[in-house]
Motif scaffolding. Structure first.
Motif, PDB file in Angstrom:
ATOM      1  N   LYS A  34      75.760   9.479   3.558  1.00 60.25           N
ATOM      2  CA  LYS A  34      74.804   8.382   3.256  1.00 60.25           C
ATOM      3  C   LYS A  34      74.994   7.249   3.635  1.00 60.25           C
ATOM      4  CE  LYS A  34      71.710   9.249  -0.012  1.00 60.25           C
ATOM      5  NZ  LYS A  34      71.312   9.624  -1.335  1.00 60.25           N
ATOM      6  N   MET A  35      74.464   6.526   4.604  1.00 61.51           N
ATOM      7  CA  MET A  35      74.762   5.175   4.971  1.00 61.51           C
ATOM      8  C   MET A  35      73.544   4.038   4.493  1.00 61.51           C
ATOM      9  SD  MET A  35      76.295   6.355   8.667  1.00 61.51           S
ATOM     10  CE  MET A  35      75.017   7.477   8.779  1.00 61.51           C
ATOM     11  N   THR A  36      73.946   3.030   3.879  1.00 61.17           N
ATOM     12  CA  THR A  36      72.977   2.095   3.333  1.00 61.17           C
ATOM     13  C   THR A  36      73.278   0.639   3.997  1.00 61.17           C
ATOM     14  OG1 THR A  36      72.927   3.398   1.192  1.00 61.17           O
ATOM     15  CG2 THR A  36      71.978   0.993   1.460  1.00 61.17           C
ATOM     16  N   MET A  37      72.350   0.023   4.471  1.00 61.04           N
ATOM     17  CA  MET A  37      72.363  -1.106   5.275  1.00 61.04           C
ATOM     18  C   MET A  37      71.472  -2.157   4.749  1.00 61.04           C
ATOM     19  SD  MET A  37      73.035   0.455   8.939  1.00 61.04           S
ATOM     20  CE  MET A  37      71.832   1.923   8.657  1.00 61.04           C
ATOM     21  N   LYS A  38      71.656  -3.511   4.784  1.00 56.78           N
ATOM     22  CA  LYS A  38      70.643  -4.262   4.655  1.00 56.78           C
ATOM     23  C   LYS A  38      69.738  -4.553   5.779  1.00 56.78           C
ATOM     24  CE  LYS A  38      72.848  -6.838   0.731  1.00 56.78           C
ATOM     25  NZ  LYS A  38      73.454  -8.320   0.616  1.00 56.78           N
ATOM     26  N   CYS A  39      68.608  -4.779   5.818  1.00 59.14           N
ATOM     27  CA  CYS A  39      67.868  -4.980   6.837  1.00 59.14           C
ATOM     28  C   CYS A  39      66.668  -6.140   6.926  1.00 59.14           C
ATOM     29  CB  CYS A  39      66.933  -3.631   7.123  1.00 59.14           C
ATOM     30  SG  CYS A  39      65.875  -3.505   8.509  1.00 59.14           S
ATOM     31  N   GLY A  40      66.477  -6.652   7.979  1.00 54.11           N
ATOM     32  CA  GLY A  40      65.532  -7.858   8.163  1.00 54.11           C
ATOM     33  C   GLY A  40      65.309  -8.041   9.533  1.00 54.11           C
ATOM     34  N   ILE A 155      81.383   7.466  11.464  1.00 58.72           N
ATOM     35  CA  ILE A 155      80.305   6.715  10.531  1.00 58.72           C
ATOM     36  C   ILE A 155      80.845   5.329   9.939  1.00 58.72           C
ATOM     37  CG2 ILE A 155      79.249   9.039  10.110  1.00 58.72           C
ATOM     38  CD1 ILE A 155      80.583   8.826   7.449  1.00 58.72           C
ATOM     39  N   SER A 156      82.031   5.109  10.023  1.00 61.06           N
ATOM     40  CA  SER A 156      82.641   3.888   9.216  1.00 61.06           C
ATOM     41  C   SER A 156      83.058   2.985  10.323  1.00 61.06           C
ATOM     42  CB  SER A 156      83.814   4.276   8.350  1.00 61.06           C
ATOM     43  OG  SER A 156      83.538   5.207   7.361  1.00 61.06           O
ATOM     44  N   VAL A 157      83.587   3.195  11.375  1.00 59.74           N
ATOM     45  CA  VAL A 157      84.366   2.437  12.237  1.00 59.74           C
ATOM     46  C   VAL A 157      83.179   1.934  13.282  1.00 59.74           C
ATOM     47  CG1 VAL A 157      85.979   1.701  13.866  1.00 59.74           C
ATOM     48  CG2 VAL A 157      86.697   2.951  11.779  1.00 59.74           C
ATOM     49  N   THR A 158      82.497   3.065  14.012  1.00 62.22           N
ATOM     50  CA  THR A 158      81.680   2.636  14.861  1.00 62.22           C
ATOM     51  C   THR A 158      80.191   2.067  14.356  1.00 62.22           C
ATOM     52  OG1 THR A 158      80.481   4.691  14.842  1.00 62.22           O
ATOM     53  CG2 THR A 158      82.554   4.544  16.282  1.00 62.22           C
ATOM     54  N   SER A 159      79.480   1.673  15.526  1.00 57.90           N
ATOM     55  CA  SER A 159      78.129   1.268  15.032  1.00 57.90           C
ATOM     56  C   SER A 159      76.815   2.414  15.088  1.00 57.90           C
ATOM     57  CB  SER A 159      77.798  -0.084  16.257  1.00 57.90           C
ATOM     58  OG  SER A 159      77.482   0.246  17.292  1.00 57.90           O
ATOM     59  N   MET A 160      77.280   3.493  15.016  1.00 59.48           N
ATOM     60  CA  MET A 160      76.456   4.617  14.936  1.00 59.48           C
ATOM     61  C   MET A 160      75.184   4.481  13.998  1.00 59.48           C
ATOM     62  SD  MET A 160      77.296   8.586  13.890  1.00 59.48           S
ATOM     63  CE  MET A 160      76.321  10.032  13.712  1.00 59.48           C
ATOM     64  N   ALA A 161      75.543   3.974  12.569  1.00 60.44           N
ATOM     65  CA  ALA A 161      74.320   3.949  11.884  1.00 60.44           C
ATOM     66  C   ALA A 161      73.471   2.846  12.058  1.00 60.44           C
ATOM     67  CB  ALA A 161      74.902   3.588  10.391  1.00 60.44           C
ATOM     68  N   ASP A 178      76.217  -5.439   6.309  1.00 60.40           N
ATOM     69  CA  ASP A 178      76.618  -4.881   4.855  1.00 60.40           C
ATOM     70  C   ASP A 178      76.367  -3.398   4.870  1.00 60.40           C
ATOM     71  OD1 ASP A 178      77.393  -7.505   4.398  1.00 60.40           O
ATOM     72  OD2 ASP A 178      75.386  -7.763   3.274  1.00 60.40           O
ATOM     73  N   LYS A 179      76.964  -2.372   5.749  1.00 61.40           N
ATOM     74  CA  LYS A 179      76.849  -1.174   5.796  1.00 61.40           C
ATOM     75  C   LYS A 179      77.897  -0.668   4.592  1.00 61.40           C
ATOM     76  CE  LYS A 179      78.800   1.286   8.930  1.00 61.40           C
ATOM     77  NZ  LYS A 179      79.230   1.882  10.240  1.00 61.40           N
ATOM     78  N   SER A 180      77.300   0.168   3.776  1.00 65.28           N
ATOM     79  CA  SER A 180      78.133   0.941   2.945  1.00 65.28           C
ATOM     80  C   SER A 180      77.947   2.472   3.070  1.00 65.28           C
ATOM     81  CB  SER A 180      77.760   0.761   1.531  1.00 65.28           C
ATOM     82  OG  SER A 180      76.237   1.037   1.124  1.00 65.28           O
TER      83      SER A 180
END
Length: 232
Positions: A34-40, A155-161, A178-180
């Motif tokens: 599960k990947m959570t990001m701030k968006c705007g 899922i952690s290093v690349t910009s996949m999410a 701020d992807k977690s």
């Protein structure tokens, strides 16, 4: 016919590997991350969030105020087509991860067949004997560890999410940061699969070592006998 002891050890190896296959099969059908990001709309106004829940073959995206307000509904997507659009590196790593898991299942199946064959017969010391089980289960173990590493890197290093979110939202102007990442059940189930594959090796090694020790003990009286006695 093999001894009862040999049958028990090899049947146990087959059973352990069958359980491992069941665990890995379930892992492939459930959530992995599960990947959570701030968006705007811009980097100074990140009031929304985007959450991707990823399985190996399917996932969903939930956007809250990303980029506009509204009732958030999960957007279901197929992983392979979307990850191909996300870029070459995420796509290559994801495809490689799934292929390695398929190989894990294949080698585990070979371990089961070889174990069952040894439990009812006495094959030579080749790929159909203990050597084969060592090889098949070792490959399963190594490949499963590689699966964990590749998926975590993807899922952690690349910009996949980030790329998945933009593609699914059809908005390349989204600002995400701020992807977690939180690993889910499917990822962690690969670990017991690895442990059980090692256990299958350990069971056959225990039998093989005991059989070797027994053979050496039977040879000792001949080796220790006086030369005069051996001449007769």
């Amino acid at each position: 016919m093999p001894s009862t002891k040999k049958t028990i050890y090899f049947m146990s190896s087959a059973l352990v590997t069958a359980i491992a296959i069941g665990i890995l099969g379930f892992a492939m059908s459930t959530e992995w991350a599960k990947m959570t990001m701030k968006c705007g709309k811009d980097s100074d106004n990140l009031n929304g969030t985007a959450v991707i829940t990823l399985k190996l073959f399917q996932g969903d995206l939930v956007r809250v105020s990303c980029p506009v307000f509204g009732n958030p509904q999960p957007e279901i997507f197929q992983v392979f087509p979307k990850v191909m659009e996300a870029g070459s590196s995420p796509a290559a790593l994801h495809i490689l991860t799934v292929c390695l898991m398929a190989l894990c299942l294949l080698f585990s199946a070979a371990t089961i067949l070889t174990s069952l064959y040894n439990s009812v017969s006495n094959p030579y010391e080749n790929y159909m004997g203990p050597v084969g089980i060592y090889a098949y289960s070792s490959l399963s173990t190594c490949l499963s560890v590689l699966v964990l590493i590749l998926f975590a890197v993807n899922i952690s290093v690349t910009s996949m999410a980030e790329e998945l979110t933009k593609n699914i939202a059809h908005n390349d102007d989204l600002h995400l940061k701020d992807k977690s990442t939180e690993m889910q059940t499917g990822f962690y189930l690969v670990i017991p699969y690895t442990v059980l594959s090692l256990l299958a090796i350990a069971l056959i090694y225990m039998y093989d070592h005991a059989a070797y020790t027994h053979r050496k003990e039977q040879q000792k009286p001949t080796e220790d006998a006086p030369k005069e006695t051996m001449m007769y």
